[in-house]
Design a protein around this motif. Structure first.
Motif: not given
Length: 577
Positions: A75-79
């Motif tokens: 899981t990555t965080t975008l915006n």
């Protein structure tokens, strides 16, 4: 350009720095705006579990020993939103480490290969937003719409050992990015049950060279390519260009001396240049070629005791040598067509001049200077097999035959200066070139030279059908500097490829440390420049219009012109599929 002193992936898969930042179709705001020019494509979900990609056979691409080493959901965080990614890692023989990031539930049928900066040697994480677009807002990136891929281009670390290995030379020169792209496309087909609709390459610095290499060698790999500050003239860049940056600022005229110019005097020089040549309300230079600044204009008076706000005679000479470059003593021709331009001085520290020291506390010219490190790091890539190989002090600074004697052998291996992109155009490809006018590492003159070579080879009308070039005032190497260094070229390349909308003006932005927008101004396809209308807030890009070129002289002939004619690419080692 080699990444010796820059942190992390600054020149690696920060490939979309100044490539996916904001949009030209929206009005400036107090915060970074969002571009919306891309075609709406349906989101496609996976047809198999991520872990099953570990079984995908990639030996048909990289050869025996190629394999997927892991495939897991992360899981990555975008915006500010969490996006699930199927992260796949692997090796393509003999030693190309790569990573592919496949969105689990947000894929919009697009793929982007990300360029690797410097001499590469590491894989920047393609699941991270910073690897793809730094801090500005680009919907296609921030919504997790792209499959992205990155590679270390066939070697790990920056020790000199790999530079003498013919296979690793080839993997760095051209093969690594190509086979990584093939592997990524195979994984896309396996994961989603269909191929991507559109493929892109985005890179800056050596990543820009890789971008042009793709257009020249593999015209069918990508629908759209963004090449930023390309080190396309790899041979010249990493020998005579950077070598001269060292010897030009040396008390002895070679790499054994102490530096002449230091950060304090570079600041004095920069202030004087802008005072003489800035032609915009934000104090930048629209086209530095039109600036005729002479360092002697701020020379200290004879016998001056306080030289803090002027240049000594030695400093005047050193500055002139950095700007001017060496000259062939027989013909009078410049040995380099591009040097750091007026207005770039604020970015010289650590590249052309040391980060520390002063005239009263001198340091060796090669101490902390990027130019010295890049020459020694790239040496074996350039001069393998040539007779009586030169060194940083004996490069042919005054003899134009240096190019034909030393640089032609590996020119068709390392360089990406072939101006004949007819196969790329025939395949429907679109190309955007961009460069900061204040680039301290790679002179924008070389990108202009390549663009002119394309026009000479293919005709301006033909080039206009598939290529654009943007030059950004005050912006340093792949970003930074005093100019507005955030610019959304991704939305422009996707709009051109997917909708047939050729890019025109593109808004650039300046952000503060919190990511809030402080200024904006448009850039226009070369050679047009932006002009402030004289009315309204000059921080607001809406108050600028297109204006005629400030400089109209074509690049003259020089001893290295032979490197910008069509040539057959050199192939060595394991052939690429």
């Amino acid at each position: 350009m080699h990444r010796f002193s820059l942190p992390g992936s600054l020149l690696g898969t920060a490939a979309l720095l100044a490539a996916c930042h904001g949009g030209s179709n929206v009005a400036p705001d107090s915060t970074a705006p969002v571009a919306t020019t891309a075609t709406a494509l349906a989101v496609v979900k996976p047809v198999v579990d991520c872990t099953q990609l570990a079984a995908v056979d990639v030996t048909d691409i990289g050869g025996a020993g190629s394999k997927i080493t892991s495939a897991t959901v992360v899981t990555t965080t975008l915006n500010g939103s969490s996006v699930s990614i199927c992260a796949v890692k692997g090796t393509l023989a003999p030693a190309n480490t790569f990573e592919v990031a496949l969105p689990v539930s947000t894929w919009t049928q697009r793929f982007a290969e990300l360029g690797c900066g410097g001499l590469c040697g590491s894989v920047s994480d393609p699941t991270q937003q910073s690897s793809f677009s730094f801090s500005y807002k680009c919907p296609l990136v921030q919504q997790g719409g792209f499959v992205t891929a990155a590679t270390d281009m066939g070697h790990q670390g920056n020790d000199a050992g790999w530079t003498t290995d013919p296979q690793k030379q080839a993997d760095f020169a051209y093969r690594g990015q190509h086979i990584t792209t093939l592997a990524a496309k195979k994984l896309i087909k396996a994961y989603y049950g269909q191929e991507q609709k559109f493929s892109y390459f985005v890179g800056c610095s050596d990543g820009g060279r890789e971008a042009l290499m793709a257009a020249q060698r593999y015209p069918n790999d990508y629908n759209g390519i963004i090449a930023g500050a390309p080190a396309a003239h790899f041979q010249v860049q990493n020998s005579v260009f950077h070598g001269w940056s060292v010897v030009a600022n040396s008390t002895t005229g070679d790499s054994t001396g102490n530096s002449v110019l230091y950060p304090d005097k570079v600041a004095v020089l920069h202030k004087a240049v802008l005072a003489a040549c800035a032609d915009t309300p934000d104090g930048l230079i629209s086209d530095p070629r039109a600036c005729n600044f002479d360092p002697a204009s701020i020379a200290c008076p004879a016998g001056a005791q306080d030289t803090g706000l002027c240049l000594t005679q030695a400093e005047v000479v050193a500055a002139g040598r950095i700007y001017g470059g060496p000259v062939d003593v027989k013909t009078g021709m410049p040995m380099q067509i591009g040097r750091p331009l007026p207005g770039s001085e604020g970015n010289w520290v650590g590249v052309e001049v040391p980060r520390t020291g002063s005239s009263s506390a001198p340091v060796p010219v090669k101490s902390g200077v990027f130019s010295y490190n890049i020459v020694t790091g790239a040496y074996n890539l350039i001069f393998t097999g040539t007779p009586a190989m030169p060194n940083i002090d004996t490069f042919g600074y005054t003899d134009g035959s240096f190019y034909s004697t030393y640089l032609l052998e590996n020119h068709p291996l390392n360089d990406a200066t072939n101006p004949d992109l007819s196969a790329f155009k025939k395949a429907g490809g679109k190309l955007i070139l961009w460069h900061g006018w204040a680039d301290q590492h790679i002179s924008p003159m070389y990108t202009i030279l390549y663009y002119e070579a394309m026009q000479n080879q293919m005709g301006q009308t033909t080039v206009d059908e598939f290529a654009r070039m943007y030059l950004v005032p005050g912006v340093g190497h792949c970003g930074g500097g005093e100019g507005d260094d955030s610019i959304d070229l991704v939305s422009n390349i996707t709009g051109w490829v997917e909708q047939g909308t050729a890019p025109g003006s593109v808004m650039t932005y300046k952000l503060d440390s919190s990511g809030s927008q402080t200024a904006s101004r448009p850039v226009y396809p070369y050679p047009a420049v932006a002009r402030y209308t004289g009315s309204g807030d000059w921080h607001d890009g809406a108050n600028y219009v297109s204006d005629a070129a400030r400089y109209n002289v074509r690049t003259p002939s020089w001893p290295g012109s032979v490197l910008y004619a069509p040539y057959a690419p050199k192939v060595q080692g394991v052939p690429a599929p």
